[in-house]
Motif scaffolding. Sequence first.
Motif, short mmCIF file in Angstrom:
data_model
loop_
_atom_site.label_atom_id
_atom_site.label_comp_id
_atom_site.label_asym_id
_atom_site.label_seq_id
_atom_site.Cartn_x
_atom_site.Cartn_y
_atom_site.Cartn_z
N PRO A 89 -5.50 5.21 -3.43
CA PRO A 89 -6.78 4.67 -2.97
C PRO A 89 -7.90 5.70 -3.07
O PRO A 89 -7.71 6.88 -2.78
CB PRO A 89 -6.51 4.33 -1.51
CG PRO A 89 -5.48 5.30 -1.08
CD PRO A 89 -4.63 5.55 -2.31
N ARG A 116 -8.55 0.38 -4.97
CA ARG A 116 -7.23 0.56 -5.56
C ARG A 116 -7.14 -0.24 -6.85
O ARG A 116 -7.76 -1.29 -6.97
CB ARG A 116 -6.14 0.09 -4.61
CG ARG A 116 -6.01 0.87 -3.33
CD ARG A 116 -4.95 0.24 -2.42
NE ARG A 116 -4.75 1.00 -1.21
CZ ARG A 116 -5.44 0.81 -0.09
NH1 ARG A 116 -6.36 -0.12 -0.03
NH2 ARG A 116 -5.19 1.55 0.97
N HIS A 126 0.83 -1.20 0.00
CA HIS A 126 0.00 0.00 0.00
C HIS A 126 0.86 1.25 0.00
O HIS A 126 2.09 1.18 0.13
CB HIS A 126 -0.91 0.01 1.22
CG HIS A 126 -2.08 -0.92 1.09
ND1 HIS A 126 -3.06 -1.01 2.04
CD2 HIS A 126 -2.43 -1.80 0.13
CE1 HIS A 126 -3.95 -1.89 1.67
NE2 HIS A 126 -3.60 -2.38 0.51
#
Length: 166
Positions: free
Chosen positions: A121, A107, A46
């Motif tokens: 995101p 995402r 992430h």
Amino acid sequence: MSAYSEFFFKSPRSVVQLQLLEISHPSFTQVYYKVRNARLGVTVTHEDASSHSYTYLPMQITQSDSRDDLDTGINVQFGDLGETLPKELDAVFAANSYDTPPTVKYRVYRSDDLTQPLYGPLILQIRSISQDENGAAFEAKAPRLNFNRTGRLYTVTEFPMLRGFL
């Protein structure tokens, strides 16, 4: 050229666009990490450098509006035969926390580069959920952060003398 347009114009055919959902709520028993188009699942990094494993869930994700305005959203149709969301919605009901909507982080990654998102995101809130024997569907929209009103509402209960003008 942006990374998203570079993906469409310069990537080989074998590279696919992976669509991932992170679904959470304070009353859920866990945070759900689901991927639409990777049957074996996928582990991605992430934007905060944390690594997460996404499991496959058959679903259909459609963009409800354009991505460049403040009212963007997605529609998601799960094909899990009602196994995931009904249990979690029961937990939300038991905790009496319906005033907090579930959060969805959307995402998009390239299948050849799982270290950074291609898009996202995109942080959304689930506005409506429907369930049937085939699975669950929900609509997730951007939270209303810029909701302003100007002026004052004049109602008959606050100003009874308005009744004569109606």
